[in-house]
Design an enzyme around this catalytic site. Sequence first.
Site, PDB file in Angstrom:
ATOM      1  N   HIS A  17      35.587  44.168  28.391  1.00  0.00           N
ATOM      2  CA  HIS A  17      35.113  43.606  29.849  1.00  0.00           C
ATOM      3  C   HIS A  17      36.424  43.378  31.106  1.00  0.00           C
ATOM      4  O   HIS A  17      36.459  43.484  31.949  1.00  0.00           O
ATOM      5  CB  HIS A  17      34.076  41.780  30.210  1.00  0.00           C
ATOM      6  CG  HIS A  17      32.864  42.420  29.464  1.00  0.00           C
ATOM      7  ND1 HIS A  17      31.954  42.167  29.371  1.00  0.00           N
ATOM      8  CD2 HIS A  17      32.031  42.955  29.754  1.00  0.00           C
ATOM      9  CE1 HIS A  17      30.731  41.456  28.853  1.00  0.00           C
ATOM     10  NE2 HIS A  17      30.997  42.571  29.192  1.00  0.00           N
ATOM     11  N   ARG A  35      25.020  51.475  38.254  1.00  0.00           N
ATOM     12  CA  ARG A  35      24.359  50.805  37.212  1.00  0.00           C
ATOM     13  C   ARG A  35      24.059  50.343  37.298  1.00  0.00           C
ATOM     14  O   ARG A  35      24.052  48.609  37.762  1.00  0.00           O
ATOM     15  CB  ARG A  35      25.760  49.992  36.265  1.00  0.00           C
ATOM     16  CG  ARG A  35      26.636  51.214  36.372  1.00  0.00           C
ATOM     17  CD  ARG A  35      27.772  50.606  35.111  1.00  0.00           C
ATOM     18  NE  ARG A  35      28.577  51.693  35.075  1.00  0.00           N
ATOM     19  CZ  ARG A  35      30.024  51.782  35.524  1.00  0.00           C
ATOM     20  NH1 ARG A  35      30.304  50.659  36.470  1.00  0.00           N
ATOM     21  NH2 ARG A  35      30.651  52.702  35.131  1.00  0.00           N
ATOM     22  N   ARG A  83      20.944  54.864  37.832  1.00  0.00           N
ATOM     23  CA  ARG A  83      20.701  55.094  37.052  1.00  0.00           C
ATOM     24  C   ARG A  83      20.340  54.521  36.666  1.00  0.00           C
ATOM     25  O   ARG A  83      19.923  53.123  37.045  1.00  0.00           O
ATOM     26  CB  ARG A  83      21.853  54.939  36.105  1.00  0.00           C
ATOM     27  CG  ARG A  83      21.821  55.434  34.735  1.00  0.00           C
ATOM     28  CD  ARG A  83      23.360  55.237  34.068  1.00  0.00           C
ATOM     29  NE  ARG A  83      23.845  53.933  34.080  1.00  0.00           N
ATOM     30  CZ  ARG A  83      24.857  53.180  33.123  1.00  0.00           C
ATOM     31  NH1 ARG A  83      25.446  54.817  32.979  1.00  0.00           N
ATOM     32  NH2 ARG A  83      25.489  52.569  33.083  1.00  0.00           N
ATOM     33  N   GLU A 138      24.842  62.980  28.379  1.00  0.00           N
ATOM     34  CA  GLU A 138      25.126  61.932  28.115  1.00  0.00           C
ATOM     35  C   GLU A 138      25.230  62.481  26.188  1.00  0.00           C
ATOM     36  O   GLU A 138      26.306  62.214  25.161  1.00  0.00           O
ATOM     37  CB  GLU A 138      24.684  60.739  27.663  1.00  0.00           C
ATOM     38  CG  GLU A 138      25.474  60.300  28.706  1.00  0.00           C
ATOM     39  CD  GLU A 138      23.949  59.386  29.204  1.00  0.00           C
ATOM     40  OE1 GLU A 138      24.639  58.100  29.295  1.00  0.00           O
ATOM     41  OE2 GLU A 138      22.805  59.034  29.117  1.00  0.00           O
ATOM     42  N   ASN A 169      31.541  59.119  29.125  1.00  0.00           N
ATOM     43  CA  ASN A 169      32.166  58.831  27.980  1.00  0.00           C
ATOM     44  C   ASN A 169      31.463  58.645  27.069  1.00  0.00           C
ATOM     45  O   ASN A 169      31.998  59.086  25.910  1.00  0.00           O
ATOM     46  CB  ASN A 169      31.820  57.094  28.705  1.00  0.00           C
ATOM     47  CG  ASN A 169      33.068  56.628  29.720  1.00  0.00           C
ATOM     48  OD1 ASN A 169      33.867  57.537  29.862  1.00  0.00           O
ATOM     49  ND2 ASN A 169      33.026  56.267  30.574  1.00  0.00           N
ATOM     50  N   ASP A 170      29.614  58.444  26.772  1.00  0.00           N
ATOM     51  CA  ASP A 170      28.806  58.970  25.847  1.00  0.00           C
ATOM     52  C   ASP A 170      28.716  60.135  25.215  1.00  0.00           C
ATOM     53  O   ASP A 170      28.266  60.874  23.528  1.00  0.00           O
ATOM     54  CB  ASP A 170      27.738  58.659  26.494  1.00  0.00           C
ATOM     55  CG  ASP A 170      27.495  56.790  26.276  1.00  0.00           C
ATOM     56  OD1 ASP A 170      27.846  56.485  25.330  1.00  0.00           O
ATOM     57  OD2 ASP A 170      26.507  56.132  27.206  1.00  0.00           O
ATOM     58  N   ARG A 230      32.903  54.248  21.312  1.00  0.00           N
ATOM     59  CA  ARG A 230      33.857  54.747  22.017  1.00  0.00           C
ATOM     60  C   ARG A 230      34.562  53.364  22.373  1.00  0.00           C
ATOM     61  O   ARG A 230      35.479  53.218  23.496  1.00  0.00           O
ATOM     62  CB  ARG A 230      32.600  54.779  23.923  1.00  0.00           C
ATOM     63  CG  ARG A 230      31.589  53.304  24.050  1.00  0.00           C
ATOM     64  CD  ARG A 230      30.791  54.189  24.887  1.00  0.00           C
ATOM     65  NE  ARG A 230      31.775  53.822  26.177  1.00  0.00           N
ATOM     66  CZ  ARG A 230      31.187  54.061  26.916  1.00  0.00           C
ATOM     67  NH1 ARG A 230      29.314  54.190  27.492  1.00  0.00           N
ATOM     68  NH2 ARG A 230      31.930  53.261  28.305  1.00  0.00           N
ATOM     69  N   CYS A 253      30.092  61.421  36.280  1.00  0.00           N
ATOM     70  CA  CYS A 253      30.409  60.056  36.705  1.00  0.00           C
ATOM     71  C   CYS A 253      30.843  59.357  35.490  1.00  0.00           C
ATOM     72  O   CYS A 253      30.626  57.787  35.785  1.00  0.00           O
ATOM     73  CB  CYS A 253      28.989  59.755  36.739  1.00  0.00           C
ATOM     74  SG  CYS A 253      28.119  59.492  35.092  1.00  0.00           S
TER      75      CYS A 253
END
Length: 559
Positions: free
Chosen positions: A185, A285, A321, A411, A434-435, A445, A482
């Site tokens: 975060h 998101r 998304r 992903e 990322n995924d 990750r 993205c």
Amino acid sequence: MSTVLTGIGIGRGVAIAPAHLLLPAPEPPADEPAAANADAAIETVRSAFATVSTQLSEAAANAAEPLSSVLEATAMMALDPTLSDDAASRIRDGVGPVTAAAAAVEGVATQLEALGGYMAERATDLRGIRGRVVATLLGEDASSSAALATRSIVVADDLAPAQTSTLDLDLVAAIVLSAGGPTGHTAIIARQLGIPCVVQAVGALEVAEGTPLAVDAASGRVVVDPSAEQIADLQSSVDREAALAADTAPGATSDGHPVQLLANVGTEEDARRAAPTAEGVGLFRTEVLFLDQATAPDAQTQTALYAGVLEQFPGHKVVVRTLDAGADKPLAFLSQADEDNPALGIRGYRLVRTAEALIQEQIEALAAASRAVPGTELWAMTPMIATPAEAADFARRARAAGVATVGVMVEVPAAALKAADILAEVDFVSLGTNDLAQYTMASDRLRGELSDLLSIWQPAVLELVATTARAGLDAGKPVGVCGESAGDPLMALVLTGLGITSLSMAASALPAVRYAVRHHTREQCERIASAALSARTAEEAQRAAAGLVADDVRTVLGL
């Protein structure tokens, strides 16, 4: 003499300011005796949890996004009866009340860490609650060590949202953490707000209060007690970043090949902040509205939120998304069976298997928002697609609801390998790197010590990106990226050379990427991409790409 700490940089910012160390959260008294009146002690502990929740909710009301949403979610965690009930049980067993409250929270935090993924990330949030509850029970001010008298670089082991809320962010020049991770975060908040941040900077806690620090997020370096020459070099970087930010022209190579430069957002405030520099949104998101809510938001609430983001980009596209939740991002209002391996479980569009009405209602709310804001192009995509059949199912639902442009996320390696078949079902795809890296390399990750495996520069990951891009070129359909890799100027050149049509990132990353792309021809980008693809290791791929970057760009961006 100056020393240099290295870690993982978040963003590209540079900051020079004195260090301000955040003191560790207070601990329960050693050998705390049992409460003389267990019932009274239990009531005091329950009241402390409620007080902390109220404090966090008040902080959320006064904070900007994305911190506001994170704080509100943390406030709800503090009210979880599991925590106070566990503490009550311990008190009845003869454990001191402060010790009992701390142990109850720590027990849940430890369980979350063991689960990994998103749940492990929430362990830091829980420990922020733990510190506040302990301070409340001891009659201490939990925010005293966070008070900033002047512009400073905040140094800590880790930083929970509860601690972040006590900081005057206008006075936070940078954040340096000895722990933390690039997707925690703190990193997300720093990236969205453009605050230079370095995580996993080993040795940071050995820095003395007030010591001058120079933070260069792009290189992940923290210079302790920098020399006058080092400060001058970094000040030049500050000036260059300001000059880059002044350019807001559409993204394109130097010979005019368009590459849309878009922003990743989670709220209307994010969208408002990004609008001056982005050509649209490449990743909205929507799960921010759902996570940690006691009940599912109704269609009207969803429609209003989506329309609010769309209104920030008249005449531009906003790629939305659908809900990326479930399994490792649990929904309080949706009962899901426990999963031994949540990252591989019911998440993203797979929720249609267990909560079809929830997914269907969101699709219809998106269509309603699109009708309510006709000047903006809404592109809807869904995450965690593994097969062409899943892509076709989402496309059918979205088009039936009235969504004009439909796509899916790539992903999962299976989706990349079958990208041609998937593109036959939808209008576009967007790579969540990322995924994709996580699933390709079988590496969590959120584990910073595995960051080398999680790099998009890994040859296997790059090849899957290239496979998807080729499928898009063959089909004549857009393929975007993205994931955070889109915000790396050097990787942006590789992606452009591979045929990626849009790059979406945190708004603070747009200036450097725009500069890199606009100072190379399409042919140069293709050569850079070819060199990276030919490498055998991630390090070789990055070096090969950097070696072909124009000299002036390398100098300006520090590549």
